[in-house]
Design an enzyme around this catalytic site. Structure first.
Site, PDB file in Angstrom:
ATOM      1  N   ASN A 166       0.828  -1.210   0.000  1.00 32.69           N
ATOM      2  CA  ASN A 166       0.000   0.000   0.000  1.00 32.69           C
ATOM      3  C   ASN A 166       0.858   1.253   0.000  1.00 32.69           C
ATOM      4  O   ASN A 166       0.585   2.220  -0.724  1.00 32.69           O
ATOM      5  CB  ASN A 166      -0.921  -0.004   1.221  1.00 32.69           C
ATOM      6  N   ASP A 201      -6.575  -7.013   5.281  1.00 30.69           N
ATOM      7  CA  ASP A 201      -5.880  -8.148   4.671  1.00 30.69           C
ATOM      8  C   ASP A 201      -6.104  -9.423   5.485  1.00 30.69           C
ATOM      9  O   ASP A 201      -5.257 -10.308   5.511  1.00 30.69           O
ATOM     10  CB  ASP A 201      -4.385  -7.850   4.524  1.00 30.69           C
TER      11      ASP A 201
END
Length: 284
Positions: A166, A201
């Site tokens: 990210n 996640d």
């Protein structure tokens, strides 16, 4: 216009019509004495009439005032009747308009009900589905645990190195990685297994029939290897791993359903502390 094979005009009444509800012979002059008439045609018994007989005077017989009764809707459809086929004072036309209006309203209500049912199914499906990956979400996990037959294994998964993806590639790349991981998890599982995403996640696997720790750990090694493959995007490759915590749900109802995920999370944290990229089975 009624379509019968025998002509009605000039024929004897009893040769063409059968009067229901009467016994023995009955003359036309006797018909006015009956409160109501219910008759059918001899060669068309499927066509029924209701009405009354009005006397025309001594020796002149009677005038039959007949209608299709409650069968008028079917008669209109079968014989293509129009407003011109009814007397101006006949209320049948108004009744037909009411019937058509009611039919139209009922059809619209039926269509609306079908749309509402379809929307309900879609809404229920969306409530149980993760929008990004299409996997089941936390609510789907709770529902699955209620009907899941034992024994089975519950596996909590958490990606290793996802924050770096990210930060280095952006959130769009992160979403691409999550969607790719979801597909790889599905490919690595059996047809009866369930793959769910709880958020971020974090993923969960439900593996029916898996009661032995060794068998689950062998399966997890294949899953971990599949997830660890580089994820290509825009000419670059994102590299991640996954850690897993396993809890076995035995046939005796132990542990209870509400304790499964916390225990799997505890085993997952142990896998993280042990160096990541591995699976750990929960023990007391």
């Amino acid at each position: 216009g009624w379509g019968g094979p025998l002509p009605l005009s000039g024929a004897a009444f009893r040769s063409r019509c059968v009067l229901r509800g009467t016994v023995g012979s009955l003359r036309v002059v006797d018909l006015p004495a009956l409160p109501r008439l219910h008759l059918v045609l001899r060669d068309r018994p499927d066509i029924a009439f209701r009405g009354q007989a009005v006397p025309l005077g001594p020796g002149r017989g009677a005038l039959l005032n007949l209608s299709f009764g409650i069968g008028v809707v079917e008669a209109v459809q079968r014989f293509d009747l129009t407003e011109a086929d009814f007397a101006p004072t006949d209320l049948t036309v108004e009744l037909l308009y009411l019937y058509e209006a009611k039919t139209a309203v009922l059809e619209e209500l039926r269509a609306l009900n079908l749309r509402l049912q379809g929307d309900k199914v879609v809404a229920e499906g969306q409530a149980l589905t993760d929008a990004l990956t299409g996997l089941g979400n936390r609510r789907a996990l709770e529902a699955a645990l209620e009907w899941m037959g034992r024994p089975f294994a519950l596996v909590a998964l958490d990606l290793d190195g996802f924050k770096a993806v990210n930060d280095g590639f952006g959130h769009a790349a992160g979403d691409h990685v999550l969607a790719t991981v979801a597909r790889r998890l599905e490919e690595a599982c059996r047809a009866g297994d369930a793959v769910l995403r709880l958020g971020g996640d974090e993923f969960v696997l439900l593996l029916p029939g898996m009661a032995a720790a060794d068998a689950v750990l062998r399966r997890m090694r294949r899953v971990i290897a599949a997830v660890a493959r580089p994820v290509p995007r825009d000419g670059e490759a994102a590299r991640i791993g996954v850690s897993a915590g396993v809890v076995l749900a035995g046939e005796g109802g132990e542990p209870p359903a509400d304790a499964l995920l916390p225990r799997a999370d505890a085993a997952l944290y142990a896998a993280k502390r042990a160096g990541k990229g591995r699976a750990v089975v929960w023990h007391p």
